[in-house]
Design a protein around this motif. Structure first.
Motif, short mmCIF file in Angstrom:
data_model
loop_
_atom_site.label_atom_id
_atom_site.label_comp_id
_atom_site.label_asym_id
_atom_site.label_seq_id
_atom_site.Cartn_x
_atom_site.Cartn_y
_atom_site.Cartn_z
N ASP A 123 21.39 5.97 -28.58
CA ASP A 123 21.77 5.01 -28.15
C ASP A 123 20.72 3.94 -26.78
OD1 ASP A 123 23.28 2.63 -27.27
OD2 ASP A 123 23.71 3.40 -24.97
N ASN A 175 25.69 3.41 -18.55
CA ASN A 175 27.00 3.65 -19.29
C ASN A 175 27.38 2.70 -19.26
OD1 ASN A 175 26.04 6.17 -19.21
ND2 ASN A 175 27.39 6.39 -17.30
N GLY A 176 27.16 2.10 -20.70
CA GLY A 176 28.41 0.61 -21.35
C GLY A 176 27.26 -0.44 -20.24
N THR A 223 30.30 -0.33 -17.62
CA THR A 223 30.45 1.06 -16.20
C THR A 223 30.06 0.61 -15.18
OG1 THR A 223 29.89 2.69 -17.28
CG2 THR A 223 31.76 2.27 -18.25
N THR A 233 28.46 2.95 -13.90
CA THR A 233 27.76 4.50 -13.82
C THR A 233 26.44 4.69 -14.65
OG1 THR A 233 29.43 5.11 -15.55
CG2 THR A 233 30.20 5.70 -13.58
N VAL A 234 25.91 5.35 -14.40
CA VAL A 234 25.25 5.46 -14.90
C VAL A 234 24.60 7.05 -15.94
CG1 VAL A 234 23.14 4.10 -13.79
CG2 VAL A 234 23.12 6.46 -12.82
N GLY A 235 23.86 7.59 -16.45
CA GLY A 235 24.13 8.62 -17.57
C GLY A 235 22.76 9.48 -16.46
#
Length: 680
Positions: free
Chosen positions: A353, A622-623, A625, A627-629
């Motif tokens: 991804d 993250n998609g 959202t 938030t982050v990875g």
């Protein structure tokens, strides 16, 4: 020159001054925002108290005698020093103007102020002037300047004094008592209309200490031996106004008397290898004094510094990539041990991804601090600015560049100011407008110019009043999906401005292309978000959300998701904190790992260029959202200081520029490069 030095002296006659309190006695009425003083209770020279017209307040008004020099003088009390609005309520039933000099404590501060005709002597108007007041008692006099005398004067209303005058620039600093771990910094005193309360001491834009306003020297301790420090001084008054930065002085501490390095660390080993991390352990070093840190390195590039213990988990590694690392120990004197053994491993396969950087190509060389990049709508070329020489270049997709002009009225700050961001109007095909942020004589400006594809012409100031300083000028421009221009501004080394919603500094601004606040801004002003220290990168994701990268001071750099009206914490917070009403970042880094500048978003991944960290950070969103990875790093130490990263239109590709020609990179002019990064 000080404000007092610019003012002309007014003539004074003998008069009895009647002092009036702010409230409680006849003649002065206190309101929430101002205090009224009635003319009939003041000192009148060549005039009479009258009641033969209507509409006045109090018990009467003053009818000036028709001669030059007739006057009314009020004695007022100010809670603090600064500039205050004074509204004079008057009537002028003639057809001629009746100008008056407005003086404070014997000095004319507003010469020949116009008091034009009103409809008749029963119609009252208000004329407001801003005057400087001292704390305590002040005398405000309105003196007729023509033989017609002054108008009928009913009262004055005095607002709250605010100190808007900054201290003068401190004198050149110098260093003495230089030792291994400290020195004494001395500078010339600043002056201020109210008083200097403190001096802030900076090293390359980071505050390292302060001194009381009565001091002109400070002993700096805890410095590293045999190290050059780039030092400046900024004066501050009680109202938070700050001076321009002093001239810079470079001072080098003495070499350490400790010349014995630590022993080499014991066996280095790696375990628990993932796509982006590895667990490392090693044997302890010894030193004749003390080991203060271990550096985990690849060649001379430091991936991580460990100050406690003999193990660490190294994160932020690029997936499916080989690493060869060693460890060295350091003592307080900066002595470095021999390296440990090397350990070699390859991180695990990449997630599919979002893609990852697959190749990097040098497109062009010979640049000197390329700062801002903006693509033309056709995606075939981009405009690139150079910070310190104020040049603008047309650069094609293959890296060929042609100068198209410079931006007028640009000046340098010998630090982080100059020609900064650039943004091409989305409607360029019809209006041919491009926008720049640059440092000018009075501060930072957002301006508009015309670009016909070959040459820059014209120059229109859209927004000024953004304070400047040697460092922390912000400067990034970006158009949003809504068609409005977003502007990042630094707090100009004045941290309190970041929390001041009336200030343009320490903010993300949102504006129209003709220079007005954008409709729907949260405070009805230019301000879109606040509480920023030195915001740099701006980029919009696939959902139209704004992401921003920001320099920290000495602890944490930030990646933020910007929302209208949100407070991002500086100077109360640096990085994540638990203060109510303040918005936390989505990711943070130690300042030696990042010092972020530009950001770009490709396939729902934020790419962040880092200066001090000398790496390109990859931060997946993250998609959809908020938030982050896990962030991972590429090109660590390979190309030096990375400044601007921009998505190439119509491709999964980035442009990436370096800034190695400034004082931190210490490379000669022309050493910077433009790279193309392909996302696989």
């Amino acid at each position: 020159m000080t404000r007092e030095g610019r003012l002309a002296r007014g003539a004074w006659g003998l008069s009895l001054v009647l002092a009036l309190p702010l409230a409680g006695l006849t003649g002065a009425t206190a309101h929430a925002a101002s205090t009224d003083y009635q003319a009939e209770d003041a000192t009148v020279v060549q005039g009479t108290v009258a009641t033969n017209h209507t509409g006045y307040t109090g018990t009467g008004f003053v009818d000036y005698t028709n001669i030059t020099g007739s006057s009314v003088e009020f004695t007022v009390n100010a809670a603090g020093a600064g500039t205050a609005p004074v509204a004079l309520r008057y009537a002028n039933g003639t057809v001629v103007d009746r100008p008056m000099d407005i003086s404070v404590n014997g000095t004319v501060v507003a010469p020949a102020v116009s008091f034009p005709a009103t409809a008749d002597w029963n119609t009252w108007a208000t004329k407001t002037v801003n005057v400087p007041l001292t704390a305590g008692t002040d005398r405000i006099r309105a003196t007729a300047t023509t033989a017609n005398g002054g108008p009928n004067l009913d009262r004055i209303s005095v607002g709250t004094a605010t100190d808007g005058q900054a201290p003068t620039r401190p004198g050149p600093p110098s260093c003495s008592d230089i030792g291994e771990n400290g020195l004494t910094l001395t500078w010339g005193a600043s002056t201020d209309d109210v008083g200097v309360t403190a001096y802030d001491l900076y090293e390359h834009g980071n505050k390292i200490g302060e001194a009381a306003g009565s001091s002109t020297s400070k002993a700096l301790t805890g410095l590293a031996p045999d190290t050059t420090y780039d030092l400046t001084v900024i004066a501050r008054d009680a109202a938070g106004n700050t001076s321009p930065a002093s001239p810079v002085v470079d001072c080098t501490t003495e070499p350490s008397s400790d010349t014995t390095p630590p022993t080499a660390p014991g066996t280095l080993s790696a375990a628990d290898i993932t796509a982006d991390s590895a667990a490392l352990t090693w044997g302890a070093s010894t030193d004749d004094r003390a080991v203060v840190a271990y550096d985990i390195r690849s060649g001379h590039t430091v991936y991580k510094t460990v100050t406690t213990g003999i193990s660490t988990t190294l994160t932020g590694l690029a997936c499916n990539s080989p690493y060869t690392l060693d460890a060295v120990a350091r003592d307080a004197a900066g002595n470095v041990s021999a390296p440990s053994n090397t350990v070699t491993f390859t991180t695990k396969a990449c997630a599919t991804d979002g893609g990852v950087p697959s190749s990097i190509t040098t497109l062009s060389s010979g640049w000197t601090i390329p700062w801002g990049t903006s693509w033309m709508p056709d995606g075939q070329s981009a405009l690139v600015t150079e910070r310190d020489d104020f040049k603008v270049w047309k650069t094609t997709k293959d890296g060929t560049r042609t100068q198209v002009g410079t931006v007028p009225n640009t000046v340098t700050t010998n630090g982080e100011g100059g020609l900064l961001g650039v943004a091409v109007d989305p409607k360029w095909a019809t209006d041919h407008y491009v926008y720049f942020m640059h440092t000018a004589s009075e501060g930072n400006r957002v301006v508009r110019m015309t670009y016909n594809g070959t040459t820059l012409t014209g120059y229109t100031v859209l927004l000024q009043g953004i304070k400047k300083n040697r460092y922390h000028n912000g400067g990034r421009l970006a158009f949003g999906p809504d068609g409005y221009l977003y502007v990042s501004t630094g707090e100009a080394q004045t941290p309190d401005l970041a929390q001041d919603k009336t200030s343009l500094n320490g903010k993300i601004l949102r504006m129209t292309t003709d220079g007005r606040p954008a409709p729907g801004n949260p405070f009805g002003t230019y301000v879109y978000s606040y509480g920023h220290r030195n915001p740099q990168g701006l980029a919009f994701d696939r959902n139209g959300r704004l992401w921003e990268a920001e320099f920290g001071n000495s602890s944490k750099d930030e990646l933020n998701l910007i929302k209208p009206g949100a407070n991002y914490g500086w100077p109360t917070c640096e990085g994540t904190c638990g203060v109510a009403g303040m918005t936390n970042p989505k990711a943070t880094w130690n300042v030696d790992e990042a010092s972020p500048s530009g950001i770009a978003i490709v396939r729902n991944v934020v790419y962040m260029a880092s200066l001090r960290g000398e790496r390109l950070w990859r931060v997946p969103i993250n998609g959809d959202t908020e938030t982050v990875g896990t962030p991972t790093a590429y090109y660590v130490g390979t190309y030096g200081r990375l400044r601007t990263v921009t998505k190439v239109p119509g491709a999964d590709r980035l442009w990436l520029t370096t800034t190695n020609c400034d004082d931190n990179g210490n490379q000669p002019a022309g050493s910077d490069k433009l790279f193309r990064v392909d996302i696989g």
